[in-house]
Design a protein around this motif. Sequence first.
Motif, short mmCIF file in Angstrom:
data_model
loop_
_atom_site.label_atom_id
_atom_site.label_comp_id
_atom_site.label_asym_id
_atom_site.label_seq_id
_atom_site.Cartn_x
_atom_site.Cartn_y
_atom_site.Cartn_z
N SER A 183 1.19 -1.12 0.25
CA SER A 183 0.48 -0.24 0.41
C SER A 183 0.99 1.20 -0.22
O SER A 183 2.22 1.54 0.91
CB SER A 183 -1.14 0.19 1.38
OG SER A 183 -1.42 1.26 1.26
N ASN A 235 -7.80 1.28 1.62
CA ASN A 235 -7.29 2.16 2.24
C ASN A 235 -8.85 3.44 1.39
O ASN A 235 -9.10 4.36 1.62
CB ASN A 235 -6.49 3.18 1.14
CG ASN A 235 -4.79 2.60 1.56
OD1 ASN A 235 -5.47 2.03 3.32
ND2 ASN A 235 -3.57 2.66 1.32
N ARG A 241 -10.16 4.52 5.13
CA ARG A 241 -9.30 5.58 5.13
C ARG A 241 -10.58 7.26 5.73
O ARG A 241 -10.80 7.15 4.62
CB ARG A 241 -7.76 6.50 4.27
CG ARG A 241 -7.07 6.43 5.05
CD ARG A 241 -5.38 7.59 3.87
NE ARG A 241 -5.91 7.42 2.75
CZ ARG A 241 -6.70 7.21 1.30
NH1 ARG A 241 -6.69 6.94 1.36
NH2 ARG A 241 -6.49 8.54 0.55
#
Length: 423
Positions: free
Chosen positions: A33, A182, A186
């Motif tokens: 990532s 993500n 996120r």
Amino acid sequence: MIHYKYTFYLCTFHSFLVERADPSKVTSKTSLSSDPSTIKSNSSFSTLTLPSIKDRSEFPTPRTEGEILSSSNLKAFSFNDLKNATKNFRPDSVLGEGGFGHVYKGWIDEHTLAPSKPGSGMVVAVKKLKPEGFQGHKEWLTEVNYLGQLHHNNLVKLIGYCSDGDNRLLVYEFMPKGSLENHLFRRGADPLSWAIRLKVAIGAARGLSFLHDAENQVIYRDFKASNILLDSEFNAKLSDFGLAKAGPTGDKTHVSTQVMGTHGYAAPEYIATGRLSAKADVYSFGVVLLELLTGRWVLDKSKPGKEQNLVDWAKPHLGDKRRLYRVMDTKLGGQYPKKSAHAVANIALKCICNDAKMRPRISEVLEELEQLQDPKNNMASPQVDIRRTSDSFPKSPMRIQPSPRRSLGEASPLPAYRTAKVH
């Protein structure tokens, strides 16, 4: 930093389990990532390990390490090459961290693959094994074995490896948009549109279908949002093959193996028996479809009791057009085609069926998803009443905390390469 997963033993024993798992083999996997921001992991988001099952008659004869490395068609990097490519593994080159170790941003020459100056040449993600890490040499070699032979647009490209003394590293293509996880979870991430979510699901299904339909079937065994990486056009690629397993051969329906994977994603029959088939991957795919639909973690202890397990909470709503809006991601703002969303919900429902035999093959899932990309099926529908939708989602702040994962990419600014396991 990258979201971590915690490995633990489930002390569940059955009469047919004859061997305890070796704690030294327990590994938490990371992602490639790219996002330096931290995603908070739920404490329940952990890898699980069950006692292994001895059934060697079902295991294909493994190749030796020398055979794997010599036939991989990958670049063999020296440790000094990768030190130079990553600015000597300096902290400002770190993309993420996990059970395997750190993942660094590096640069190599596009043609010779020699290390180049930072900012010039081709960007790569370099994953460096730490000797005391959870993920070990076995998983490193498994990754080289599979990604050294398998090539597909929806599998992340492994460029090379380093096996220099005690050093074990892997060099991957850099994925600019990071991991699906993500983008879904996120804090501060821009919401993914319905069209992008469908595109990601289709790309991931193509990668999984390629593995399942290969002449020598491969069971991925670690399908989850953190292992789906995205390029600059949001094309999905599967990463982290440390848990991949050769599928059954001949007239066998499964292979018996040590249970490995991630809580919430692992198929119930596999956890209960250690019998692994491609249908276990299909279950995991269904769970990721639920995450795409709802924007919720598969396990989230911050939610009220009945909502902590995504599958249990969402399942009653999936087959009912009138109730589906209650579980749809509010970040979509009601901007999604109802017909398409209901179709995806039905696909997810079939994938997470408790009876593995009743689940569709991933190739059938892919065909259904591709049909939904037809413009007539993907036109934005009248906006859903946001007041009603948001009423069904108790507001709770996203918790952010360190978690054990690796990353090899860069979303904003880097991508994520991760893997978690269920030994």
